[in-house]
Design an enzyme around this catalytic site. Sequence first.
Site, PDB file in Angstrom:
ATOM      1  N   GLU A   1      -6.710   2.679  -6.495  1.00  0.00           N
ATOM      2  CA  GLU A   1      -8.103   2.684  -5.611  1.00  0.00           C
ATOM      3  C   GLU A   1      -8.822   3.867  -6.109  1.00  0.00           C
ATOM      4  O   GLU A   1      -8.504   5.019  -5.558  1.00  0.00           O
ATOM      5  CB  GLU A   1      -8.094   2.470  -4.256  1.00  0.00           C
ATOM      6  CG  GLU A   1      -9.493   2.302  -3.611  1.00  0.00           C
ATOM      7  CD  GLU A   1      -9.494   2.887  -2.134  1.00  0.00           C
ATOM      8  OE1 GLU A   1     -10.105   2.356  -1.210  1.00  0.00           O
ATOM      9  OE2 GLU A   1      -8.584   3.802  -1.586  1.00  0.00           O
TER      10      GLU A   1
ATOM     11  N   ASP B   1       0.993  -1.269  -0.049  1.00  0.00           N
ATOM     12  CA  ASP B   1      -0.104  -0.138  -0.013  1.00  0.00           C
ATOM     13  C   ASP B   1       0.897   1.238   0.003  1.00  0.00           C
ATOM     14  O   ASP B   1       2.073   1.251   0.756  1.00  0.00           O
ATOM     15  CB  ASP B   1      -0.994  -0.051   1.354  1.00  0.00           C
ATOM     16  CG  ASP B   1      -2.548   0.079   0.933  1.00  0.00           C
ATOM     17  OD1 ASP B   1      -2.778   0.827   0.258  1.00  0.00           O
ATOM     18  OD2 ASP B   1      -3.188  -0.979   1.425  1.00  0.00           O
TER      19      ASP B   1
ATOM     20  N   HIS C   1     -10.993  -4.837   2.379  1.00  0.00           N
ATOM     21  CA  HIS C   1     -11.090  -4.489   4.120  1.00  0.00           C
ATOM     22  C   HIS C   1     -11.925  -3.308   4.217  1.00  0.00           C
ATOM     23  O   HIS C   1     -12.006  -2.804   5.468  1.00  0.00           O
ATOM     24  CB  HIS C   1      -9.692  -4.060   4.382  1.00  0.00           C
ATOM     25  CG  HIS C   1      -9.137  -2.880   3.532  1.00  0.00           C
ATOM     26  ND1 HIS C   1      -8.780  -2.841   2.120  1.00  0.00           N
ATOM     27  CD2 HIS C   1      -8.792  -1.584   4.054  1.00  0.00           C
ATOM     28  CE1 HIS C   1      -8.464  -1.642   2.171  1.00  0.00           C
ATOM     29  NE2 HIS C   1      -8.445  -0.878   2.892  1.00  0.00           N
ATOM     30  N   ASP C   2     -12.834  -2.713   3.145  1.00  0.00           N
ATOM     31  CA  ASP C   2     -13.506  -1.634   3.381  1.00  0.00           C
ATOM     32  C   ASP C   2     -14.978  -2.000   3.332  1.00  0.00           C
ATOM     33  O   ASP C   2     -16.032  -0.948   3.288  1.00  0.00           O
ATOM     34  CB  ASP C   2     -12.998  -0.500   2.398  1.00  0.00           C
ATOM     35  CG  ASP C   2     -11.751   0.308   2.395  1.00  0.00           C
ATOM     36  OD1 ASP C   2     -11.616   0.345   3.789  1.00  0.00           O
ATOM     37  OD2 ASP C   2     -11.193   0.541   1.729  1.00  0.00           O
TER      38      ASP C   2
ATOM     39  N   ASP D   1      -3.784   3.906  -2.417  1.00  0.00           N
ATOM     40  CA  ASP D   1      -4.919   4.200  -1.523  1.00  0.00           C
ATOM     41  C   ASP D   1      -5.433   5.622  -2.362  1.00  0.00           C
ATOM     42  O   ASP D   1      -4.749   6.695  -2.497  1.00  0.00           O
ATOM     43  CB  ASP D   1      -4.611   4.382  -0.148  1.00  0.00           C
ATOM     44  CG  ASP D   1      -5.880   4.670   0.602  1.00  0.00           C
ATOM     45  OD1 ASP D   1      -6.646   3.727   0.656  1.00  0.00           O
ATOM     46  OD2 ASP D   1      -5.753   5.517   1.220  1.00  0.00           O
TER      47      ASP D   1
END
Length: 545
Positions: free
Chosen positions: A265, A97, A327-328, A199
């Site tokens: 993302e 990330d 994970h979101d 991200d």
Amino acid sequence: MNDWWRGCVIYQIYPRSFQDSNGDGVGDLRGILSRLEHVAGLGVDAIWLSPVFTSPMADMGYDVSNYTDIDPLFGTLADFDAVVEKAHELGLKVIIDQVVSHTSDKHPWFIESKASRTNPRADWYVWVEPGKDGMPPNNWPSVFGGPAWEWNATRRQYYLHNFLTGQPDLNFHNPQVQDAVLDVMRFWLERGVDGFRFDTVNYYFHDKKLRDNPPAPKQKGKPPANNPYDMQLHLYSKNRPENIKFLKRVRALMNEFPGTTTVGEVGEAHRAIEIMAAYTAGDDLLHMCYSFDMLGPDFAPRHFRSRIEEFFKGAPDGWPCWSFSNHDVMRHVSRWEAHAVTPDAMARLAAAMLFSFKGSVCIYQGEELGLPEAELEYKELTDPPAIRFWPAIKGRDGCRTPMPWTDAKNGGFSDGKPWLPVKPPQLARNVAAEEKDPAAPLHFYRAMLAFRRAHPALTVGDIHFYDAKPPVFAFARSAGDEAMLCVFNLSAKAQKIAFKGLPDDITLDAISEGAALKGETLALEGNGFAFVDLGAGVNPETISV
């Protein structure tokens, strides 16, 4: 192969919840090291590690205070190097990330920036004067609630934070900031990583004029959104055209390290596919992007088809990365349970469908077990938006609970008290138990991934959709002399599909489930799916429904 990423399958590891090696209740790098054989055994191509950098953990590591070191919670740089080395030995690429749209407010850059208006980093963050009435300069909201502006008494100015107040936004209009971010990436590339997941990649730039965002179109008959953030079109607080030029700088850096890749993302509700296409078109931007378009409640053929078609219409030479869970968001087995015969049937159907889409694929830890969303009590929450908006928004903790490896206490995740609890529904689906059950999702994931690898049409082939009547979703993938018919029943009720133009003497592949082919009629049980090798040289466009 430098283009290994095209059609690859990435396995996302959420380090806090994968494996704890020292009994403190939090997963760590040494824990990941001990479980990499499980990941490699699935047949994936790469792992994506959510942040392990130094952080006060206000947003579970997505608030970085040192980009070039490992937080002691997760281990050391030596532990990180060991993970990379073993992953490479197992044939796995390593993607990490990069959370660079904002830093932690504990980052030295911000500490210096907020100290005065004249220091060397005074313009590294987005600082603005208050209005005549002392209020923020515009109507931009924070994703996590409240205004996106926080007052600093020392500078007597507001700073921008699209997320928590402890996550101030960097000012990408400043070339020094861009250079610093690229230096961070170079540090990790030189350390041997194979790529980055960026991200909030569409948040980097803001409108210099600080114009108000317009309201989002209201949906008739529906109440206002739970979160005011969703009531705006974010034309000026993110999604700015200046981002393209910076992404070209990113790609130029990546080109210095052949065989590396990027996946961005795109956090956007209204035109995410358009942005995905814009950010990956050609060969001088990002390699891949994903959005939340397939991470929501929609479970219909027209939805999935429209997302794929719209992407390739916008970027015929671009490349997407599709996923159903991360994970979101709520885990997809629970999110789509209304369409399922059983949770296991949904797990297999979703995997079969996802691994057949044109593009690369990302799967989230525990997805291979068919893990459902965990139901947590308010007192167990750690996620900031969940705590703020409870109970209307339950947040992200339910998909972040620890990976269950065995039926032992805490699922074999930790000898200490886990940072989030391991609930009975998740414990029942542990790795050891599924290894013993041939019908478990774990075995299907391995088989489906092997099937995908064995058929180039499913990894890099073209896609041709058929106008099947919903809830049936049908398309063909083709590459060279190979053509594969892929048909899915997105409901719990049996369906029949009459094709025209199918070649003679074709049969269902063994990976199919709940399917029977008689002549040109395909019968699918609830959540059933079929794969049919159409034979060499068959043009899928000559077939119709």
